[in-house]
Enzyme design. Sequence first.
Site, PDB file in Angstrom:
ATOM      1  CG  HIS A  76      -1.841  -1.188   1.242  1.00  0.00           C
ATOM      2  ND1 HIS A  76      -2.446  -1.622   2.386  1.00  0.00           N
ATOM      3  CD2 HIS A  76      -2.215  -2.059   0.267  1.00  0.00           C
ATOM      4  CE1 HIS A  76      -3.160  -2.716   2.125  1.00  0.00           C
ATOM      5  NE2 HIS A  76      -3.027  -2.999   0.844  1.00  0.00           N
ATOM      6  CG  HIS A 233      -7.773  -2.998  -1.054  1.00  0.00           C
ATOM      7  ND1 HIS A 233      -7.176  -1.979  -0.338  1.00  0.00           N
ATOM      8  CD2 HIS A 233      -6.945  -4.067  -0.935  1.00  0.00           C
ATOM      9  CE1 HIS A 233      -6.065  -2.422   0.209  1.00  0.00           C
ATOM     10  NE2 HIS A 233      -5.894  -3.690  -0.135  1.00  0.00           N
ATOM     11  CG  ASP A 237      -3.718  -5.091  -2.738  1.00  0.00           C
ATOM     12  OD1 ASP A 237      -3.193  -4.289  -1.939  1.00  0.00           O
ATOM     13  OD2 ASP A 237      -4.556  -5.954  -2.392  1.00  0.00           O
ATOM     14  CG  HIS A 260      -0.141  -9.174  -3.380  1.00  0.00           C
ATOM     15  ND1 HIS A 260      -0.122  -7.867  -3.780  1.00  0.00           N
ATOM     16  CD2 HIS A 260      -0.840  -9.199  -2.220  1.00  0.00           C
ATOM     17  CE1 HIS A 260      -0.766  -7.129  -2.892  1.00  0.00           C
ATOM     18  NE2 HIS A 260      -1.224  -7.917  -1.943  1.00  0.00           N
TER      19      HIS A 260
HETATM   20 ZN   LIG Z   1      -3.999  -4.614  -0.042  1.00  0.00          ZN
END
Ligand SMILES: [Zn+2]
Length: 304
Positions: A76, A233, A237, A260
């Site tokens: 973040h 969100h 990311d 991720h």
């Molecule tokens: Zn996150």
Amino acid sequence: MRKQRTLKEAIKASGIGLHTGKRVEIELIPAPENHGIVFHRADRDVFIEINQENVIDTTLATTIGKNNVYIKTVEHLLATLYGLHIDNVLIKVWGDEVPIMDGSAAPWVYLIKTAGIIEQDAYKKEIIIKKPITIKEKGKFVALIPSRNFEIHYSIHFDNMFIGKQKIALEINEKTFIKEISKARTFGLLKDIEYLQSHNLALGGSLDNAIVVDEYGIINEDPLRYENEFVRHKVLDAIGDLSILGYDLKARYLAYKSGHELNNKLIRKMMADKDSYEIVGNPYMEKKIAAAVWANLEYKQKLT
Ligand SMILES: [Zn+2]
């Protein structure tokens, strides 16, 4: 092409680590041009530069590390630095995790805006995508395709009816980052969080730094900050993950149920294929190179 930027003044902050639950002190210090984003585990005196090799784990959060010293949950803060075009900063962390703050990038935006931003002399290099790079895996999909701007098209599909299907498409710049993305918080399903905490993970997770959802709805008392906060969100990311390249990205990033791990695989696949990208530096010469790259693109996407 824009000039590089750093902070006007240092920023000190502290907070809880999402996964460790421990209190951490952090300081962001202005740095000279071409320094890049470098973390310093101040309690162990190890410097960890932001690059692909130093990303050592991408399960649940992005962890960077070197010589057996690591820092968790950097995404973040990295996304914020990218979103606000802060290219040079030394980040000292007295612990093994970046504080989660309120689970979004908004507190970082506030701190950086308060400290101020200064422009430096050197130009920021750009990375231009020349042909599509895609990964399809276990019902998930992620891609980088040529585009003059940095755009994100993201869709998620959760079994939970309160998250469900959400999608968003937008160009990422400082203004859209702050307004459309920075306030979106981390989220999780209650059953997953209970499982993680029983395994000593997400120990700092609470309703103060995450949206928690179960089969009856959202548990938090405070309302959502955006109607589709969840997918926003995921965009936050992704920006953090893509920022690890260290260049201004000129590409359209497409994602369906990514995370991720897949984002990182995508970057690695791109870097391994030297024909898929071009790094552009000097603004005068490079404008010509960029124009030539565009003229020779075998792949031209429809701009719709
Ligand atoms: Zn996150």
